[in-house]
Design a protein around this motif. Structure first.
Motif, PDB file in Angstrom:
ATOM      1  N   MET A  97       0.836  -1.187   0.000  1.00 47.01           N
ATOM      2  CA  MET A  97       0.000   0.000   0.000  1.00 47.01           C
ATOM      3  C   MET A  97       0.878   1.245   0.000  1.00 47.01           C
ATOM      4  SD  MET A  97      -2.623  -1.133   2.984  1.00 47.01           S
ATOM      5  CE  MET A  97      -2.983  -2.865   3.194  1.00 47.01           C
ATOM      6  N   GLU A  98       0.759   2.040  -1.052  1.00 39.91           N
ATOM      7  CA  GLU A  98       1.607   3.216  -1.164  1.00 39.91           C
ATOM      8  C   GLU A  98       1.316   4.233  -0.063  1.00 39.91           C
ATOM      9  OE1 GLU A  98       1.414   4.889  -5.018  1.00 39.91           O
ATOM     10  OE2 GLU A  98       2.163   3.094  -6.038  1.00 39.91           O
ATOM     11  N   TRP A  99       0.039   4.362   0.322  1.00 38.80           N
ATOM     12  CA  TRP A  99      -0.290   5.340   1.359  1.00 38.80           C
ATOM     13  C   TRP A  99       0.340   4.959   2.691  1.00 38.80           C
ATOM     14  CZ3 TRP A  99      -2.684   3.904   5.800  1.00 38.80           C
ATOM     15  CH2 TRP A  99      -3.366   2.675   5.797  1.00 38.80           C
ATOM     16  N   LEU A 100       0.469   3.650   2.949  1.00 45.64           N
ATOM     17  CA  LEU A 100       1.083   3.204   4.195  1.00 45.64           C
ATOM     18  C   LEU A 100       2.580   3.524   4.195  1.00 45.64           C
ATOM     19  CD1 LEU A 100       0.555   1.829   6.871  1.00 45.64           C
ATOM     20  CD2 LEU A 100       0.936  -0.388   5.755  1.00 45.64           C
ATOM     21  N   GLU A 101       3.210   3.367   3.037  1.00 46.58           N
ATOM     22  CA  GLU A 101       4.624   3.738   2.924  1.00 46.58           C
ATOM     23  C   GLU A 101       4.794   5.236   3.160  1.00 46.58           C
ATOM     24  OE1 GLU A 101       6.018   2.444  -0.855  1.00 46.58           O
ATOM     25  OE2 GLU A 101       5.622   0.317  -0.473  1.00 46.58           O
ATOM     26  N   SER A 102       3.840   6.032   2.673  1.00 45.91           N
ATOM     27  CA  SER A 102       3.900   7.478   2.904  1.00 45.91           C
ATOM     28  C   SER A 102       3.800   7.792   4.387  1.00 45.91           C
ATOM     29  CB  SER A 102       2.771   8.188   2.146  1.00 45.91           C
ATOM     30  OG  SER A 102       2.932   8.079   0.749  1.00 45.91           O
ATOM     31  N   MET A 103       2.947   7.055   5.117  1.00 41.62           N
ATOM     32  CA  MET A 103       2.808   7.279   6.546  1.00 41.62           C
ATOM     33  C   MET A 103       4.117   6.991   7.273  1.00 41.62           C
ATOM     34  SD  MET A 103      -0.288   8.386   7.216  1.00 41.62           S
ATOM     35  CE  MET A 103      -0.478   8.136   8.962  1.00 41.62           C
ATOM     36  N   HIS A 104       4.775   5.896   6.898  1.00 42.42           N
ATOM     37  CA  HIS A 104       6.055   5.558   7.523  1.00 42.42           C
ATOM     38  C   HIS A 104       7.096   6.635   7.232  1.00 42.42           C
ATOM     39  CE1 HIS A 104       4.467   1.832   8.834  1.00 42.42           C
ATOM     40  NE2 HIS A 104       4.598   1.156   7.705  1.00 42.42           N
ATOM     41  N   ARG A 105       7.089   7.122   5.993  1.00 41.87           N
ATOM     42  CA  ARG A 105       8.053   8.158   5.615  1.00 41.87           C
ATOM     43  C   ARG A 105       7.774   9.466   6.359  1.00 41.87           C
ATOM     44  NH1 ARG A 105      12.952   9.581   4.912  1.00 41.87           N
ATOM     45  NH2 ARG A 105      13.312  11.175   3.330  1.00 41.87           N
ATOM     46  N   ILE A 106       6.500   9.803   6.519  1.00 42.43           N
ATOM     47  CA  ILE A 106       6.127  11.018   7.249  1.00 42.43           C
ATOM     48  C   ILE A 106       6.649  10.946   8.684  1.00 42.43           C
ATOM     49  CG2 ILE A 106       4.157  12.225   8.282  1.00 42.43           C
ATOM     50  CD1 ILE A 106       2.642  11.623   5.642  1.00 42.43           C
ATOM     51  N   ARG A 107       6.474   9.809   9.321  1.00 44.81           N
ATOM     52  CA  ARG A 107       6.939   9.669  10.711  1.00 44.81           C
ATOM     53  C   ARG A 107       8.455   9.796  10.784  1.00 44.81           C
ATOM     54  NH1 ARG A 107       5.685   8.760  15.664  1.00 44.81           N
ATOM     55  NH2 ARG A 107       6.845   7.345  17.010  1.00 44.81           N
ATOM     56  N   ALA A 108       9.158   9.190   9.817  1.00 50.37           N
ATOM     57  CA  ALA A 108      10.620   9.287   9.815  1.00 50.37           C
ATOM     58  C   ALA A 108      11.077  10.733   9.612  1.00 50.37           C
ATOM     59  CB  ALA A 108      11.196   8.388   8.716  1.00 50.37           C
ATOM     60  N   LEU A 109      10.412  11.460   8.737  1.00 44.60           N
ATOM     61  CA  LEU A 109      10.768  12.860   8.499  1.00 44.60           C
ATOM     62  C   LEU A 109      10.522  13.709   9.732  1.00 44.60           C
ATOM     63  CD1 LEU A 109       9.288  13.233   4.895  1.00 44.60           C
ATOM     64  CD2 LEU A 109      11.709  13.477   5.492  1.00 44.60           C
ATOM     65  N   LYS A 110       9.406  13.480  10.411  1.00 43.79           N
ATOM     66  CA  LYS A 110       9.092  14.246  11.615  1.00 43.79           C
ATOM     67  C   LYS A 110      10.109  13.957  12.725  1.00 43.79           C
ATOM     68  CE  LYS A 110       4.633  14.491  12.710  1.00 43.79           C
ATOM     69  NZ  LYS A 110       4.236  15.908  12.598  1.00 43.79           N
ATOM     70  N   LEU A 111      10.557  12.724  12.828  1.00 40.71           N
ATOM     71  CA  LEU A 111      11.576  12.379  13.815  1.00 40.71           C
ATOM     72  C   LEU A 111      12.894  13.089  13.507  1.00 40.71           C
ATOM     73  CD1 LEU A 111      10.884   8.548  14.228  1.00 40.71           C
ATOM     74  CD2 LEU A 111      10.701  10.275  16.031  1.00 40.71           C
ATOM     75  N   GLU A 112      13.262  13.140  12.234  1.00 40.58           N
ATOM     76  CA  GLU A 112      14.505  13.806  11.853  1.00 40.58           C
ATOM     77  C   GLU A 112      14.406  15.311  12.082  1.00 40.58           C
ATOM     78  OE1 GLU A 112      18.426  14.211  10.441  1.00 40.58           O
ATOM     79  OE2 GLU A 112      17.249  12.551  11.274  1.00 40.58           O
ATOM     80  N   LEU A 113      13.259  15.904  11.775  1.00 42.82           N
ATOM     81  CA  LEU A 113      13.069  17.332  12.025  1.00 42.82           C
ATOM     82  C   LEU A 113      13.141  17.644  13.524  1.00 42.82           C
ATOM     83  CD1 LEU A 113      10.233  18.067   9.461  1.00 42.82           C
ATOM     84  CD2 LEU A 113      12.450  19.226   9.528  1.00 42.82           C
ATOM     85  N   ALA A 114      12.591  16.757  14.338  1.00 42.74           N
ATOM     86  CA  ALA A 114      12.658  16.949  15.785  1.00 42.74           C
ATOM     87  C   ALA A 114      14.085  16.819  16.298  1.00 42.74           C
ATOM     88  CB  ALA A 114      11.749  15.947  16.495  1.00 42.74           C
ATOM     89  N   ARG A 115      14.870  15.965  15.656  1.00 41.27           N
ATOM     90  CA  ARG A 115      16.279  15.822  16.057  1.00 41.27           C
ATOM     91  C   ARG A 115      17.064  17.092  15.747  1.00 41.27           C
ATOM     92  NH1 ARG A 115      21.122  14.959  14.236  1.00 41.27           N
ATOM     93  NH2 ARG A 115      20.459  15.060  12.061  1.00 41.27           N
ATOM     94  N   ILE A 116      16.788  17.686  14.571  1.00 43.99           N
ATOM     95  CA  ILE A 116      17.488  18.906  14.173  1.00 43.99           C
ATOM     96  C   ILE A 116      17.035  20.094  15.016  1.00 43.99           C
ATOM     97  CG2 ILE A 116      17.767  20.558  12.279  1.00 43.99           C
ATOM     98  CD1 ILE A 116      17.659  18.225  10.352  1.00 43.99           C
ATOM     99  N   ASP A 117      15.744  20.171  15.289  1.00 43.51           N
ATOM    100  CA  ASP A 117      15.197  21.286  16.061  1.00 43.51           C
ATOM    101  C   ASP A 117      14.341  20.731  17.196  1.00 43.51           C
ATOM    102  OD1 ASP A 117      14.218  23.609  17.075  1.00 43.51           O
ATOM    103  OD2 ASP A 117      13.045  24.187  15.315  1.00 43.51           O
ATOM    104  N   PRO A 118      14.943  20.471  18.362  1.00 39.92           N
ATOM    105  CA  PRO A 118      14.191  19.875  19.477  1.00 39.92           C
ATOM    106  C   PRO A 118      13.040  20.739  19.965  1.00 39.92           C
ATOM    107  CG  PRO A 118      16.573  19.738  19.848  1.00 39.92           C
ATOM    108  CD  PRO A 118      16.372  20.644  18.668  1.00 39.92           C
TER     109      PRO A 118
END
Length: 226
Positions: free
Chosen positions: A1-22
């Motif tokens: 499911m492509e939408w599920l892959e998008s959800m996983h990618r969204i979570r990974a991006l948000k985690l990386e953004l939080a790491r850069i800017d706590p």
């Protein structure tokens, strides 16, 4: 499911953004999935079947907190109660009316088509606390794969998308662009930081008098989507 892959990618991006800017805080983990009975109950209260992709999402996660720009995807309880139904529809109707007001009569005619029944056709499924970002299905306009089209409204910008999967793709791309921008700013800031002046090497006798435990460092600060 492509939408599920998008959800996983969204979570990974948000985690990386939080790491850069706590300061933005860590993303909130989504809750467990809803039962089939609860999902069916939400459909009865809405008077419509949920789009296949969103139904599958609810079976995995009963909503998703702060997906984008503070807007959360609604779970079965909020959908069944219609908690944000009136507010979301009112915001979208107001935004659409404001947009149409700035057009000529000729340009406004297509946008106004069917407006009398548009309020009941819009079903919000995502909103933020200030009702500034709204996601809604347009049940009178079918997109691809049996999914109703989605209206995304955020920061006074409205987008019409083919369905929930495309909404996730847009959110993913916006977060990826934000991450690239933050990395570029951080790299630029690092390249402009002057290097400390060189220090002459110490003699062996003086070096042993220096504490072996290094002084604590000041943490480095780095330089920011429903």
């Amino acid at each position: 499911m492509e939408w599920l892959e998008s959800m996983h990618r969204i979570r990974a991006l948000k985690l990386e953004l939080a790491r850069i800017d706590p300061r933005r805080g860590m993303p909130i983990a989504p809750p467990a999935g809803a039962s089939e009975a609860a999902i069916a109950g939400a459909e009865r209260r809405l008077g419509m079947p949920l789009p296949p992709s969103y139904r599958e999402l609810l079976s995995r996660h009963d909503g998703w907190p702060q997906l984008f720009a503070g807007a959360s995807l609604l779970g079965v309880r909020a959908l069944a109660r219609g908690t944000f139904l009136g507010v979301g529809r009112m915001v979208l109707e107001h935004c659409e009316a404001e947009e149409a007001h700035g057009r000529s009569d000729v340009e406004r005619a297509p946008a106004a088509r069917g407006r009398a029944g548009a309020r009941s056709a819009l079903v919000p499924f995502g909103i933020d606390a200030a009702a500034e970002t709204v996601f809604a299905w347009d049940t009178e306009a079918m997109g691809t794969g049996g999914e109703p089209e989605v209206i995304l409204w955020t920061n006074d910008i409205g987008l019409r998308l083919s369905g929930f999967p495309e909404l996730l793709e847009v959110v993913r791309d916006m977060l990826a662009a934000e991450l690239d921008d933050r990395r570029s700013r951080a790299a630029s800031h690092t390249s402009l930081t002057p290097m400390p002046p060189s220090v002459a090497p110490r003699s062996r006798a003086r070096a042993v008098a220096v504490p072996l435990v290094p002084a604590p460092r000041t943490p480095a600060r780095s330089a920011l989507a429903g």
